[in-house]
Design a protein around this motif. Structure first.
Motif, PDB file in Angstrom:
ATOM      1  N   TYR A   1       0.848  -1.201   0.000  1.00 23.87           N
ATOM      2  CA  TYR A   1       0.000   0.000   0.000  1.00 23.87           C
ATOM      3  C   TYR A   1       0.882   1.250   0.000  1.00 23.87           C
ATOM      4  O   TYR A   1       1.844   1.325   0.775  1.00 23.87           O
ATOM      5  CB  TYR A   1      -0.856   0.091   1.273  1.00 23.87           C
ATOM      6  CG  TYR A   1      -1.950  -0.934   1.429  1.00 23.87           C
ATOM      7  CD1 TYR A   1      -1.658  -2.234   1.812  1.00 23.87           C
ATOM      8  CD2 TYR A   1      -3.288  -0.587   1.236  1.00 23.87           C
ATOM      9  CE1 TYR A   1      -2.658  -3.173   1.991  1.00 23.87           C
ATOM     10  CE2 TYR A   1      -4.303  -1.524   1.419  1.00 23.87           C
ATOM     11  CZ  TYR A   1      -3.979  -2.815   1.797  1.00 23.87           C
ATOM     12  OH  TYR A   1      -4.963  -3.746   1.974  1.00 23.87           O
ATOM     13  N   THR A   2       0.507   2.221  -0.831  1.00 25.28           N
ATOM     14  CA  THR A   2       1.095   3.561  -0.692  1.00 25.28           C
ATOM     15  C   THR A   2       0.011   4.592  -0.380  1.00 25.28           C
ATOM     16  O   THR A   2       0.336   5.709   0.030  1.00 25.28           O
ATOM     17  CB  THR A   2       1.849   4.008  -1.968  1.00 25.28           C
ATOM     18  OG1 THR A   2       0.973   3.858  -3.087  1.00 25.28           O
ATOM     19  CG2 THR A   2       3.098   3.191  -2.191  1.00 25.28           C
ATOM     20  N   GLY A   3      -1.253   4.199  -0.578  1.00 23.80           N
ATOM     21  CA  GLY A   3      -2.363   5.129  -0.322  1.00 23.80           C
ATOM     22  C   GLY A   3      -2.303   5.795   1.044  1.00 23.80           C
ATOM     23  O   GLY A   3      -2.552   7.004   1.160  1.00 23.80           O
ATOM     24  N   PRO A   4      -2.000   5.039   2.111  1.00 25.18           N
ATOM     25  CA  PRO A   4      -2.019   5.665   3.456  1.00 25.18           C
ATOM     26  C   PRO A   4      -0.771   6.489   3.791  1.00 25.18           C
ATOM     27  O   PRO A   4      -0.633   6.954   4.922  1.00 25.18           O
ATOM     28  CB  PRO A   4      -2.106   4.444   4.406  1.00 25.18           C
ATOM     29  CG  PRO A   4      -2.367   3.250   3.542  1.00 25.18           C
ATOM     30  CD  PRO A   4      -1.846   3.581   2.194  1.00 25.18           C
ATOM     31  N   MET A   5       0.154   6.669   2.845  1.00 22.86           N
ATOM     32  CA  MET A   5       1.433   7.321   3.209  1.00 22.86           C
ATOM     33  C   MET A   5       1.267   8.768   3.658  1.00 22.86           C
ATOM     34  O   MET A   5       1.970   9.236   4.547  1.00 22.86           O
ATOM     35  CB  MET A   5       2.437   7.250   2.042  1.00 22.86           C
ATOM     36  CG  MET A   5       2.972   5.865   1.764  1.00 22.86           C
ATOM     37  SD  MET A   5       3.600   5.009   3.232  1.00 22.86           S
ATOM     38  CE  MET A   5       2.288   3.848   3.536  1.00 22.86           C
ATOM     39  N   ASN A   6       0.311   9.500   3.050  1.00 27.31           N
ATOM     40  CA  ASN A   6       0.106  10.891   3.489  1.00 27.31           C
ATOM     41  C   ASN A   6      -0.317  10.924   4.946  1.00 27.31           C
ATOM     42  O   ASN A   6       0.200  11.717   5.737  1.00 27.31           O
ATOM     43  CB  ASN A   6      -0.952  11.589   2.625  1.00 27.31           C
ATOM     44  CG  ASN A   6      -0.381  11.988   1.285  1.00 27.31           C
ATOM     45  OD1 ASN A   6       0.844  12.026   1.131  1.00 27.31           O
ATOM     46  ND2 ASN A   6      -1.247  12.263   0.313  1.00 27.31           N
ATOM     47  N   THR A   7      -1.261  10.067   5.301  1.00 22.07           N
ATOM     48  CA  THR A   7      -1.731  10.009   6.692  1.00 22.07           C
ATOM     49  C   THR A   7      -0.585   9.630   7.620  1.00 22.07           C
ATOM     50  O   THR A   7      -0.377  10.243   8.672  1.00 22.07           O
ATOM     51  CB  THR A   7      -2.856   8.956   6.824  1.00 22.07           C
ATOM     52  OG1 THR A   7      -3.851   9.244   5.852  1.00 22.07           O
ATOM     53  CG2 THR A   7      -3.457   8.941   8.216  1.00 22.07           C
ATOM     54  N   VAL A   8       0.173   8.598   7.233  1.00 18.77           N
ATOM     55  CA  VAL A   8       1.279   8.137   8.079  1.00 18.77           C
ATOM     56  C   VAL A   8       2.286   9.274   8.279  1.00 18.77           C
ATOM     57  O   VAL A   8       2.696   9.569   9.407  1.00 18.77           O
ATOM     58  CB  VAL A   8       1.966   6.898   7.448  1.00 18.77           C
ATOM     59  CG1 VAL A   8       3.288   6.598   8.138  1.00 18.77           C
ATOM     60  CG2 VAL A   8       1.042   5.691   7.502  1.00 18.77           C
TER      61      VAL A   8
END
Ligand SMILES: Cc1cc2nc3c(=O)[nH]c(=O)nc-3n(C[C@H](O)[C@H](O)[C@H](O)COP(=O)(O)O)c2cc1C
Length: 191
Positions: free
Chosen positions: A137-144
């Motif tokens: 997954y890269t989708g959650p990277m902004n949140t992380v």
């Protein structure tokens, strides 16, 4: 060399040569693992992953190649289901996330992102080689990167690049689970 020893010597040398060829040239299981992987999605199930298997999966990440062998990565294993659920939704109990973070930001240390991508792939494939399902997954990277760096304990100056979800899966046929790929003829040029 005495003449009577010659056939034995030749046979022994031949066997060594053939044995060496077999070991060096064919590792069908490794090739099959690369060709048959698929990104699990709906077939993740609950169930634990042993500490030993987590360490084997991480060892594959550590073993990835990197530019000038800089190894610019850090791995964060998220086993806490409440924390993991804030990063990826609807995870069955026992699924874990391995966050791969980079010491570079992609502009000042360009190859670091590629290095981390290679470690990500190695972790993804190793999990499947050990019988688990996995998905990148890269989708959650902004949140992380904007909200969870401290909670995840990322080292100072590091940013998350990707994560690999690992979990037990209900067995389904790998080839039917993987999506279609473009054909070789459309994307390969021989010169
Ligand atoms: C760099 C990268 C980022 C991805 N990000 C996501 C993501 O954010 N969410 C998701 O559901 N899948 C994500 N995936 C999984 C891809 O959608 C999946 O690997 C692709 O569709 C191929 O699936 P298959 O191998 O099962 O055919 C990502 C995969 C890669 C390689």
């Amino acid at each position: 060399m005495r003449k009577s020893f010659l056939p034995v010597f030749v046979l022994t040398a031949l066997l060594f040569a053939l044995g060496g060829l077999e070991a060096q040239e064919v590792n069908q299981a490794a090739y099959d693992n690369i060709i048959t992987h698929y990104a699990a999605r709906n077939n993740f199930t609950s169930g634990t992953i042993s500490r030993g298997d987590i360490e084997k999966i991480l060892a594959a990440g550590v073993r990835a190649p990197s530019a000038s062998n800089r190894q610019p990565w850090h791995f964060t294993v998220v086993q806490n289901s409440a924390l993991a659920g804030r990063i990826v939704r609807n995870m069955p109990d026992g699924n874990i996330l391995i966050v791969i973070s980079s010491s570079g930001d992609g502009r000042t240390n360009g190859p670091a992102i590629l290095d981390c991508g290679l470690a990500t792939e190695s972790i993804y494939l190793a999990a499947q080689a050990l019988g688990y399902g996995s998905r990148i997954y890269t989708g959650p990277m902004n949140t992380v990167n904007s909200q969870l760096k401290a909670e995840l304990g990322l080292p100072g100056g590091y940013s998350a690049v990707a994560l690999v979800r690992v979990g037990r899966v209900q067995r389904i046929d790998a080839s039917s689970a993987a999506s279609a790929r473009k054909s070789l003829g459309d994307m390969v040029t021989y010169k």
